[in-house]
Design a protein around this motif. Structure first.
Motif, short mmCIF file in Angstrom:
data_model
loop_
_atom_site.label_atom_id
_atom_site.label_comp_id
_atom_site.label_asym_id
_atom_site.label_seq_id
_atom_site.Cartn_x
_atom_site.Cartn_y
_atom_site.Cartn_z
N UNK A 30 -21.85 4.68 -32.22
CA UNK A 30 -23.00 5.30 -32.88
C UNK A 30 -22.63 5.31 -34.33
N UNK A 31 -22.79 6.64 -34.84
CA UNK A 31 -22.65 6.59 -36.42
C UNK A 31 -21.66 5.92 -37.00
N UNK A 32 -21.60 5.24 -38.41
CA UNK A 32 -20.62 4.47 -38.65
C UNK A 32 -20.30 5.21 -40.29
N UNK A 33 -19.19 5.36 -40.79
CA UNK A 33 -18.85 5.96 -42.06
C UNK A 33 -17.86 5.16 -42.64
N UNK A 36 -13.49 4.92 -48.35
CA UNK A 36 -12.59 3.83 -48.75
C UNK A 36 -12.80 2.53 -48.22
N UNK A 37 -11.66 1.91 -47.85
CA UNK A 37 -11.76 0.61 -47.05
C UNK A 37 -11.62 0.97 -45.34
N UNK A 38 -11.44 2.10 -45.11
CA UNK A 38 -11.36 2.45 -43.95
C UNK A 38 -12.88 2.67 -43.28
N UNK A 39 -13.01 2.08 -41.89
CA UNK A 39 -14.38 2.18 -41.27
C UNK A 39 -13.92 3.23 -40.01
N UNK A 40 -14.96 4.13 -39.97
CA UNK A 40 -14.92 5.30 -38.77
C UNK A 40 -16.37 5.13 -37.91
N UNK A 41 -16.05 5.13 -36.85
CA UNK A 41 -17.46 5.22 -35.91
C UNK A 41 -17.36 6.16 -34.73
N UNK A 52 -17.16 11.98 -26.86
CA UNK A 52 -17.53 11.21 -28.23
C UNK A 52 -16.10 11.06 -29.14
N UNK A 53 -15.58 9.95 -28.90
CA UNK A 53 -14.58 9.77 -29.72
C UNK A 53 -14.67 8.96 -31.01
N UNK A 54 -14.04 9.56 -31.92
CA UNK A 54 -13.91 8.87 -33.33
C UNK A 54 -12.87 7.89 -33.39
N UNK A 55 -13.27 6.58 -33.96
CA UNK A 55 -12.46 5.50 -33.83
C UNK A 55 -12.45 5.17 -35.27
N UNK A 56 -11.10 4.65 -35.75
CA UNK A 56 -10.88 4.26 -37.16
C UNK A 56 -10.34 2.79 -37.07
N UNK A 57 -10.95 1.99 -38.16
CA UNK A 57 -10.43 0.58 -38.36
C UNK A 57 -9.78 0.64 -39.72
N UNK A 59 -7.01 -1.87 -42.07
CA UNK A 59 -6.31 -3.07 -42.09
C UNK A 59 -5.96 -3.60 -40.64
N UNK A 60 -7.16 -4.08 -40.15
CA UNK A 60 -7.27 -4.77 -39.11
C UNK A 60 -6.72 -4.19 -37.59
N UNK A 61 -6.30 -2.94 -37.58
CA UNK A 61 -5.94 -2.08 -36.53
C UNK A 61 -7.02 -1.04 -36.12
N UNK A 62 -7.33 -0.72 -34.81
CA UNK A 62 -8.30 0.11 -34.44
C UNK A 62 -7.42 1.49 -33.73
N UNK A 63 -7.72 2.69 -34.38
CA UNK A 63 -7.00 3.60 -33.80
C UNK A 63 -7.93 4.88 -33.43
N UNK A 64 -7.67 5.42 -32.08
CA UNK A 64 -8.29 6.73 -31.87
C UNK A 64 -7.86 7.84 -32.52
N UNK A 65 -8.84 8.32 -33.63
CA UNK A 65 -8.68 9.59 -34.37
C UNK A 65 -8.78 10.98 -33.78
N UNK A 66 -9.73 11.13 -32.94
CA UNK A 66 -9.99 12.57 -32.37
C UNK A 66 -9.26 12.59 -30.90
N UNK A 67 -8.23 13.51 -30.88
CA UNK A 67 -7.50 13.99 -29.69
C UNK A 67 -8.50 14.68 -28.52
N UNK A 68 -8.03 14.08 -27.34
CA UNK A 68 -8.80 14.72 -26.27
C UNK A 68 -8.27 16.32 -26.26
N UNK A 69 -9.10 17.19 -25.75
CA UNK A 69 -10.32 17.08 -25.21
C UNK A 69 -11.50 17.03 -26.11
#
Length: 642
Positions: A30-33, A36-41, A52-57, A59-69
């Protein structure tokens, strides 16, 4: 013809597209933000119970930003959207469980910046100058229906939200100019829905941080405005359907300018917050997506020359468009590509997929390609649909056998069927079903006039278009007239029930959290849709006769074919009692009926195990009624009165 294909009856073909693969492909992007040069969705995961998890791209790597739960989901308007915003690496989000707003700074844990159990927040924008977040607030702690406002919230928390705008029934899209001196927003009132009539407003932001000198820019009862947005130079752009199509406009020197006139849609029905079809890479370059002929196209608009350059991509469904730093990012899909987060270079037009909803795409030999179908319907009108023939490289049917047909229609009912790759649809076609996905009159993507052909006709025109489509396929020898089924959820569930109750074409149906009692829906539904039916059916209670006449629950004696029902027991949009009343009525009449209810599910199933069980149960139901044997073992579902 593939001579190596095995011969087997339609419905009995073995397919690699399992319910497990279908559930795995149901990851929602869903929603993309851009920050800067970082991409979140935002990513909805059925395997984690719909979290619903927030992911961040970066420099070529994708990380999960929002911790469970934690789960970034707002329930404003019940359907949510616009659940998070990012500023210089700090995330602000609405948490699903408690609906509080949280602040998540780098290398820290989430901290609540609001309190109280009755407020919901959405569609936020950062006001850097004043160290606050502006957003829509929906307060459920009042008598009567919830109160919607636009509020300011201190970024550090510790203070009550400060109301900036109030008095209208609904608000959306608060947007600040780049210099922070102006605020634009949308508002509307009952009985209008945002795709019927909205107003675009603009105000100055005073030294006290309060909006002053508000003025009406565009919109009204018969004009829908979508996605106001400021260009980097401070010019206000927006989408309006004032010429029948959602086209692009701007406000310059207190005058509205049309940027182009196209028989295409640059807007969408605002079922959720935070929708985006256009974004600025610079003041001169506006990246935009538009829907023409039921297919989405990406383009670049030069805001000086007003030249529109189409950008060729393989994606026919495009949404959540953002742009910056010479790149566009969007959610894209096509008939053979799953929904994906896509990053596109605006100079070379090369793209890369940052995240796909599934990496498990079946071989093309098991995929049915959608075919656009336009066909005559009642009152001399034309209806539209996507037709999917049975497709499985390993099988063909014997002799002159014609396939069973599954007619589907989208929910809303103000929405549209997509031709994006859906393993749920391919589940059926790869087993030998034909599928017709109907864009009945009232659907979006064909202009305001087509959208409003459903006014006063819900439960009539949509049903007629589903029936006309099925008959069209039967007449052309593409479906077995004795094995016609119809399925749908929510508003489409109502269309399904009306088709089964008031007509005699279909031999079976499947209803997912469907409306059976229009009066109950009008009385008991949530605020956002509380007056939706005024336009679709008629004002209530003044036209209660129409509500009674078109409610299948009052005419169950006319329903004479088997139905399977699916229901989430925490559904607030279509409460379980509507489904249970219909099931009980069929039980009493000794009509075959099955009922599958799920604890913990709301309006739409999010848990992988429930998505799988529902699909298998529906397939089992048809196999028993249409006389074929599934290729795979399936846990049976109890069919009463069978």
């Amino acid at each position: 013809m593939n001579v190596h294909q095995a011969i087997a009856p339609y419905g009995s073909w073995k397919s690699p597209i399992t319910t497990e693969r279908v559930a795995g492909s149901a990851v929602g992007l869903g929603q993309i933000i851009l920050d800067g040069s970082d991409i979140y969705w935002n990513e909805m995961r059925p395997a984690e119970g719909g979290r619903h998890v927030i992911q961040r791209w970066r420099d070529g790597a994708v990380d999960e930003i929002l911790p469970a739960p934690f789960s970034a989901r707002t329930r404003a308007h019940e359907y949510g959207g616009g659940a998070f915003v990012v500023d210089n690496g700090t995330l602000y989000f609405s948490n699903d469980r408690d609906q509080l707003l949280y602040r998540l700074a780098p290398d820290s844990s989430p901290q609540a910046i609001t309190s109280g159990a009755n407020r919901r927040y959405a569609d936020g924008v950062i006001d850097r100058q004043r160290r606050r977040l502006l957003c829509v607030c929906e307060d459920h702690g009042t008598d009567g229906e919830p109160v919607n406002t636009i509020v300011a919230i201190d970024l550090e928390g510790g203070h009550e939200p400060h109301v900036l705008l109030s008095g209208q029934d609904f608000y959306a899209a608060p947007r600040l100019s780049p210099d922070g001196r102006q605020l634009a927003w949308l508002s509307w009132n009952h009985p209008d829905m945002p795709w019927d009539g909205t107003e675009l407003w603009l105000a100055d932001m005073g030294p006290d941080g309060l909006p002053a000198n508000p003025r009406h820019v565009a919109g009204g009862r018969e004009e829908s405005v979508f996605q106001p947005q400021f260009a980097p130079d401070g010019t206000l752009y927006f989408v309006s359907d004032r010429n029948n199509w959602w086209n692009l406009y701007r406000l310059r020197e207190n005058r509205i300018e049309a940027l182009m006139s196209m028989d295409a849609e640059f807007g969408l029905p605002q079922w959720i917050f935070g929708m985006s079809t256009h974004a600025f890479d610079s003041t001169q370059h506006l990246v935009c997506a538009f829907n023409r002929g039921a297919a989405w196209q990406l383009a670049m608009l030069d805001t000086d020359t007003l030249r529109l350059e189409e950008i060729e991509t393989p994606f026919s469904d495009i949404s959540h468009v953002v742009a910056g730093h010479g790149k566009a990012v969007f959610a894209g899909a096509s008939p053979n590509l799953p929904a994906s987060i896509v990053r596109l270079d605006l100079t070379t037009h090369r793209y890369e997929i940052l995240r796909a909803s599934t990496n498990d795409v079946p071989d093309a030999g098991y995929l049915s390609a959608p075919q656009a179908l336009a066909y005559p319907t009642s009152r001399g009108d034309t209806a539209h649909a996507w037709y999917y023939p049975p497709a499985n490289r390993d099988f063909r049917a014997p002799g002159e056998e014609k396939p069973p047909l599954l007619v589907m229609s989208h929910g809303g009912p103000t929405s549209a069927a997509s031709r994006a790759l859906s393993l749920r649809t391919q589940y059926w076609t790869s087993r030998g079903f034909a599928v017709l996905d109907v864009n009945y009159r009232g659907s979006t993507g064909y202009g305001r006039a087509y959208r409003h052909q459903l006014d006063g006709q819900w439960g009539v025109a949509d049903v007629e278009d589903c029936i006309a489509g099925a008959r069209c396929l039967v007449e052309h020898g593409l479906a077995d007239e004795y094995r016609l089924a119809i399925r749908g959820g929510s508003a489409s569930g109502y269309t399904t029930l009306c088709a089964l109750t008031f007509h005699r074409l279909f031999r079976a149906g499947a209803v997912y959290y469907g409306v059976s009692d229009l009066e109950a829906l009008a009385r008991d539904t949530h605020k956002f849709e509380a007056r939706y039916l005024d336009r679709l059916v008629g004002p209530y209670p003044e036209r209660s006769d129409l509500y009674h006449e078109r409610s299948p629950i009052h005419h169950v004696d006319r329903l004479s074919c088997p139905v399977i029902f699916f229901q989430g027991l925490e559904d607030k949009v279509v409460p379980p009692d509507q489904t249970e009343k219909m099931v009980n009525a069929l039980r009493k009449r000794n009509i075959p009926v099955a009922y599958v209810a799920f604890e913990g599910e709301q309006h739409g199933f999010r848990r992988a195990e429930n998505i799988q069980r529902a699909l298998e149960a529906e397939f089992w139901f048809y196999s028993r009624l249409f006389g074929f044997t599934p290729a795979d073992p399936i846990a049976p579902v109890m069919i009463e009165n069978f």
